[in-house]
Design an enzyme around this catalytic site. Sequence first.
Site, mmCIF file in Angstrom:
data_model
loop_
_atom_site.group_PDB
_atom_site.id
_atom_site.type_symbol
_atom_site.label_atom_id
_atom_site.label_comp_id
_atom_site.label_asym_id
_atom_site.label_seq_id
_atom_site.Cartn_x
_atom_site.Cartn_y
_atom_site.Cartn_z
ATOM 1 C CG HIS A 1 -6.105 0.192 7.038
ATOM 2 N ND1 HIS A 1 -4.793 0.622 7.175
ATOM 3 C CD2 HIS A 1 -6.819 0.931 7.925
ATOM 4 C CE1 HIS A 1 -4.734 1.580 8.097
ATOM 5 N NE2 HIS A 1 -5.943 1.780 8.566
ATOM 6 C CG ASP B 1 -6.421 7.646 8.602
ATOM 7 O OD1 ASP B 1 -7.655 7.749 8.581
ATOM 8 O OD2 ASP B 1 -5.801 6.911 9.398
ATOM 9 C CG HIS C 1 -4.759 4.295 11.805
ATOM 10 N ND1 HIS C 1 -5.870 5.088 11.987
ATOM 11 C CD2 HIS C 1 -4.574 3.597 12.947
ATOM 12 C CE1 HIS C 1 -6.360 4.870 13.205
ATOM 13 N NE2 HIS C 1 -5.594 3.971 13.807
ATOM 14 C CG ASP D 1 -7.540 8.570 12.153
ATOM 15 O OD1 ASP D 1 -6.910 9.302 11.367
ATOM 16 O OD2 ASP D 1 -7.750 7.373 11.922
#
Length: 436
Positions: A112, A151, A153, A240
Amino acid sequence: MLRAKNTTGLVFFPAFDWAISPTHPEREERLLYTQDQVLEEGLLDIDGIVELKPDIVTVEDINRVHFCVPDAEAVTTESHFISAGGAKTIGKAVLDKKIERGFALVRPPGHHANRVVHGARGFCNINIEAVMIEYLRATYGVDRVAIVDTDCHHGDGTQDIYWHDPDTLFISIHQDGRTLYPGSGFLNEFGGPNAVGTTINLPLPPETCDEGFLYAVEHAVLPILDEFQPELIINSAGQDNHYSDPITNMSFSAQGYARLTEMLKADIAVLEGGYSIEGALPYVNAGIIMAMAGIDYSYLREPDYNPDHLRQPASIKAEIDKVCEDALKLWANRHELTQALRSRDGSDSRSRQIFYDTDNILENQYETIRFCDDCAGALRIESSSSYGANILGIHIPRKACQACIDQANEWFDHGEYGNFSQIFLQDRVKDRYLIK
Ligand SMILES: [Zn+2]
Ligand SMILES: [Zn+2]
Ligand SMILES: [Zn+2]
């Protein structure tokens, strides 16, 4: 004795002395349980699986990627230097042919973190994959790289860093941004005007199971990778998507992750998120390691694994099929889309607001890119933060043409000091970083 089909290197760096807070899900136990599992399963006793110690990246390594405000030391800790260093260790070992593949099991994570860094976003300060990739490019002359972010996200920081780079294919598979942080990663984000189609987003509906993930890998990721022909494939291996993860809503299993790893054949995997600390991470990590090493993972099961609870709802299959179909269409039409994008805008600028949720900072950005058919284009970023910093960052891309070099130097020379607290020149042709 069991022997790995592919020599596989592992780096562990749990970062004992770094946490956002003691009970935050992004904490050192994420890796401690995995280390235990790896020892218990005897993975390090297998011939061909080796443990390497992490390097520490330098400020120069970070400055190839980021504009850190006011500087790299101010927005990082030593743990960030070692976390990125762990990725660098794996990258070097692969390029030096000491190992065929490798997995950096490190934290804090990085995907991020954008090109400009005022602080932490989504638990990330610096983009550890990008720092590794640009080190490998500067040192070994690697050119075409693909990053597949698995991931849960959206890898918005990695997308931002490579938005204008036609030599870096960034593919992110993630839970639909309408239902999860950071709220981006839709099909209509497919790269800047000089790199149309080299960003590909595959937003999947909540509750996607092994079936849907593996379908997307087979029907969208692999065909695009195959055509792009990267010299290196990097997997941002966030875990995740697991059915037991407390902060997401997907239904992926350890077997699914292992199978995905086997299909992707990444040269380098770097750990990103994954917050089901006891229930998932040890099993998913073990599965990824076994798949990378080319050994049998069929007996690997989470203790509470129940395939009946992990059947994909029929209603979402059509949605996944459509996402894959649309992504392939975008990819196939990227050259036509380039023309459309440039004429439609007539402009080469964009304004954005970026929120640093971890550090509670709001950034205003105004970005200008020079349209270029010969290189990634001279890039100019004005950025101000709610803390009062106001900087100008100029980026000369790695294989810049003379016209873009001239444009960037002019921006840097004419940047008015009075208007900005700092002016940076990230010159990838001369591999230098200037501040005035
Ligand atoms: Zn992702
Ligand atoms: Zn994540
Ligand atoms: Zn150019």
